[in-house]
Design an enzyme around this catalytic site. Structure first.
Site, PDB file in Angstrom:
ATOM      1  N   SER A 119      64.968  23.880  14.637  1.00 44.72           N
ATOM      2  CA  SER A 119      65.161  22.342  14.435  1.00 44.72           C
ATOM      3  C   SER A 119      63.898  21.555  13.868  1.00 44.72           C
ATOM      4  O   SER A 119      63.806  20.465  13.585  1.00 44.72           O
ATOM      5  CB  SER A 119      65.264  21.353  16.006  1.00 44.72           C
ATOM      6  OG  SER A 119      66.227  22.092  16.674  1.00 44.72           O
ATOM      7  N   HIS A 140      69.596  24.592   9.167  1.00 46.81           N
ATOM      8  CA  HIS A 140      69.689  23.855  10.138  1.00 46.81           C
ATOM      9  C   HIS A 140      71.017  23.163  10.598  1.00 46.81           C
ATOM     10  O   HIS A 140      71.409  22.176  10.132  1.00 46.81           O
ATOM     11  CB  HIS A 140      68.615  22.632  10.250  1.00 46.81           C
ATOM     12  CG  HIS A 140      68.367  21.963  11.530  1.00 46.81           C
ATOM     13  ND1 HIS A 140      68.107  20.674  11.446  1.00 46.81           N
ATOM     14  CD2 HIS A 140      68.696  22.299  12.762  1.00 46.81           C
ATOM     15  CE1 HIS A 140      68.044  20.085  12.556  1.00 46.81           C
ATOM     16  NE2 HIS A 140      68.207  21.010  13.605  1.00 46.81           N
ATOM     17  N   GLU A 152      71.225  20.872   7.186  1.00 39.58           N
ATOM     18  CA  GLU A 152      70.307  20.716   6.653  1.00 39.58           C
ATOM     19  C   GLU A 152      69.699  21.963   6.025  1.00 39.58           C
ATOM     20  O   GLU A 152      69.402  22.854   6.759  1.00 39.58           O
ATOM     21  CB  GLU A 152      69.008  19.958   7.426  1.00 39.58           C
ATOM     22  CG  GLU A 152      68.790  18.726   7.307  1.00 39.58           C
ATOM     23  CD  GLU A 152      67.521  18.306   8.412  1.00 39.58           C
ATOM     24  OE1 GLU A 152      67.012  17.114   7.877  1.00 39.58           O
ATOM     25  OE2 GLU A 152      67.479  18.808   9.263  1.00 39.58           O
ATOM     26  N   ASN A 190      65.474  15.582  12.662  1.00 37.52           N
ATOM     27  CA  ASN A 190      64.645  15.324  13.925  1.00 37.52           C
ATOM     28  C   ASN A 190      63.507  14.484  13.988  1.00 37.52           C
ATOM     29  O   ASN A 190      63.020  13.967  14.758  1.00 37.52           O
ATOM     30  CB  ASN A 190      64.505  16.776  14.449  1.00 37.52           C
ATOM     31  CG  ASN A 190      65.545  17.102  15.472  1.00 37.52           C
ATOM     32  OD1 ASN A 190      66.412  16.513  15.988  1.00 37.52           O
ATOM     33  ND2 ASN A 190      65.615  18.680  15.036  1.00 37.52           N
TER      34      ASN A 190
HETATM   35  P1  NAD Z   1      69.679  28.252  23.863  1.00 37.28           P
HETATM   36  O1  NAD Z   1      68.533  28.324  24.769  1.00 37.28           O
HETATM   37  O2  NAD Z   1      71.016  27.909  24.291  1.00 37.28           O
HETATM   38  O3  NAD Z   1      69.849  29.834  23.086  1.00 37.28           O
HETATM   39  C1  NAD Z   1      68.878  30.669  22.829  1.00 37.28           C
HETATM   40  C2  NAD Z   1      69.360  32.028  23.163  1.00 37.28           C
HETATM   41  O4  NAD Z   1      68.278  32.979  22.284  1.00 37.28           O
HETATM   42  C3  NAD Z   1      69.514  32.712  24.290  1.00 37.28           C
HETATM   43  O5  NAD Z   1      70.882  33.158  24.546  1.00 37.28           O
HETATM   44  C4  NAD Z   1      68.365  33.684  24.351  1.00 37.28           C
HETATM   45  O6  NAD Z   1      68.671  34.816  25.360  1.00 37.28           O
HETATM   46  C5  NAD Z   1      68.361  34.293  22.960  1.00 37.28           C
HETATM   47  N1  NAD Z   1      66.921  34.733  22.551  1.00 37.28           N
HETATM   48  C6  NAD Z   1      65.759  34.312  22.923  1.00 37.28           C
HETATM   49  N2  NAD Z   1      64.787  35.229  22.424  1.00 37.28           N
HETATM   50  C7  NAD Z   1      65.656  36.182  21.848  1.00 37.28           C
HETATM   51  C8  NAD Z   1      65.035  37.320  21.178  1.00 37.28           C
HETATM   52  N3  NAD Z   1      63.870  37.527  20.878  1.00 37.28           N
HETATM   53  N4  NAD Z   1      66.168  38.227  20.373  1.00 37.28           N
HETATM   54  C9  NAD Z   1      67.715  37.704  20.617  1.00 37.28           C
HETATM   55  N5  NAD Z   1      68.052  36.507  21.288  1.00 37.28           N
HETATM   56  C10 NAD Z   1      67.010  35.895  22.013  1.00 37.28           C
HETATM   57  O7  NAD Z   1      69.073  27.466  22.465  1.00 37.28           O
HETATM   58  P2  NAD Z   1      69.858  26.592  21.484  1.00 37.28           P
HETATM   59  O8  NAD Z   1      70.116  25.211  21.891  1.00 37.28           O
HETATM   60  O9  NAD Z   1      71.077  27.527  21.058  1.00 37.28           O
HETATM   61  O10 NAD Z   1      68.909  26.464  20.324  1.00 37.28           O
HETATM   62  C11 NAD Z   1      68.443  27.758  19.521  1.00 37.28           C
HETATM   63  C12 NAD Z   1      67.861  27.360  18.216  1.00 37.28           C
HETATM   64  O11 NAD Z   1      68.392  26.257  17.520  1.00 37.28           O
HETATM   65  C13 NAD Z   1      66.385  26.797  18.364  1.00 37.28           C
HETATM   66  O12 NAD Z   1      65.662  26.990  17.527  1.00 37.28           O
HETATM   67  C14 NAD Z   1      66.723  25.111  18.388  1.00 37.28           C
HETATM   68  O13 NAD Z   1      65.560  24.382  18.180  1.00 37.28           O
HETATM   69  C15 NAD Z   1      67.851  24.951  17.336  1.00 37.28           C
HETATM   70  N6  NAD Z   1      68.971  23.979  17.399  1.00 37.28           N
HETATM   71  C16 NAD Z   1      69.079  23.513  18.528  1.00 37.28           C
HETATM   72  C17 NAD Z   1      70.059  22.380  18.420  1.00 37.28           C
HETATM   73  C18 NAD Z   1      70.582  21.668  19.653  1.00 37.28           C
HETATM   74  O14 NAD Z   1      70.992  20.896  19.796  1.00 37.28           O
HETATM   75  N7  NAD Z   1      70.358  22.751  21.069  1.00 37.28           N
HETATM   76  C19 NAD Z   1      70.531  21.901  17.430  1.00 37.28           C
HETATM   77  C20 NAD Z   1      70.003  22.296  16.168  1.00 37.28           C
HETATM   78  C21 NAD Z   1      69.180  23.431  16.050  1.00 37.28           C
END
Ligand code: NAD
Length: 283
Positions: A119, A140, A152, A190
């Site tokens: 993000s 993104h 993005e 963001n």
């Molecule tokens: P989340 O916490 O729901 O999921 C993260 C997952 O990654 C978990 O299931 C965890 O077990 C797994 N994980 C962690 N380390 C790992 C590794 N080394 N190998 C494999 N799996 C691993 O998080 P999310 O909200 O899905 O966010 C994930 C990414 O997307 C982040 O970079 C976040 O900034 C980005 N993002 C989030 C949003 C949002 O609205 N939540 C929007 C756009 C982008």
């Protein structure tokens, strides 16, 4: 370059959505997580969303079956050895992401593109830990991925035109709208959204209004479909805090300092909807 096989790493709320849209568009998708429970939860959620789409006659039962058949579970990063594209969606933490990219650089074929769904973290810095910075890019997606149209696409300093073009084409195949942005803290989305959410948290912290009232002001007064605190809970308060820290550090400007109340909630484990409690309570 033609992309056929994709690995999505991280089966959380974003990773499972990305895997779903890729599988729906006909790509062969591996959904990887180090936590098998997360993959099972992600796959169950995809199935639930597809069933709902069939019930509402937005897709056919055959499309649902094809999508599910395009998805394979993976707990080994080594499975990326046959992939043309990897989309990383693990937690928003530079150390965790760079470790994943270093490993992927060793595992994946030479032609493979490595994308991050970060993000806010610098794509240039993630790319620098690999021997193929020209093939590293930001992709993104927005939350919830199956619904939101925007992707993005972030060019790192060394991202090649060929890599950019392949990812733009793929985004169009996913029936999403690509927008090209340069690598700067928070990109466009963001950099604008998170300071607004942080400011909304400050208004609660300073006792200006309750979370419900802050959200009502922004919904009814500014025509936002969802109030900023509801949105923060939905995004995940840990993710919001990580992003504010990236903006604060990246620009070195005090206007981006994360609100102490946001830090307190994250420390308490109040991460929003995914943990059952944030600014609101969830069952
Ligand atoms: P989340 O916490 O729901 O999921 C993260 C997952 O990654 C978990 O299931 C965890 O077990 C797994 N994980 C962690 N380390 C790992 C590794 N080394 N190998 C494999 N799996 C691993 O998080 P999310 O909200 O899905 O966010 C994930 C990414 O997307 C982040 O970079 C976040 O900034 C980005 N993002 C989030 C949003 C949002 O609205 N939540 C929007 C756009 C982008």
């Amino acid at each position: 370059m033609s992309i056929k096989k994709v690995m999505v790493i991280g089966a959380g709320q974003m990773g499972s959505g990305i895997a779903q849209v890729c599988a729906q568009a006909g790509f062969d998708v591996l959904l990887n997580d180090m936590n098998e429970v997360a993959i099972d939860k992600g796959l169950a959620n995809i199935e639930k969303l597809l069933t709902r789409a069939v019930d509402k006659e937005r897709i056919t039962a055959e499309e649902k079956e094809n999508t599910l058949n395009n998805l394979t579970k993976s707990t080994q990063l080594q499975d990326a050895k046959s992939c043309d594209l990897v989309i990383e969606a693990v937690i928003e933490n530079m150390d965790v992401k760079t470790k994943v990219f270093q490993q992927l650089d060793e595992i994946t074929p030479k032609h493979a593109i490595l994308a991050s769904n970060t993000s806010s973290l610098p794509i240039t810095e993630i790319a620098a830990v690999t021997k193929r910075p020209d093939q590293v890019i930001g992709m993104h997606f927005m939350n919830p991925v199956p619904v939101m149209k925007l992707v993005e696409i972030i060019r790192g300093l060394q991202t090649s035109d060929e890599t950019y073009q392949a990812i733009e084409n793929m985004t169009n195949e996913l029936r999403k709208t690509p927008v090209e942005v340069n690598d700067f803290p928070g990109f466009v989305s963001n950099r604008i959204l998170m300071p607004m959410i942080n400011e909304a948290i400050y208004t609660v912290y300073e006792g200006v209004a309750t979370p419900e009232d802050v959200d009502t002001v922004m919904k009814l007064g500014m025509n936002h479909p969802m109030g900023p605190l509801t949105l923060a809970d939905f995004i995940g308060l840990d993710t919001c805090l990580y992003i504010m820290e990236v903006l604060y550090e990246g620009f070195g400007d005090s206007k981006y300092r994360p609100c102490p109340l946001l830090r307190k909630y994250v420390k308490a484990g109040w991460l929003g909807k995914k943990s059952g409690r944030g600014f609101y309570e969830y069952n």
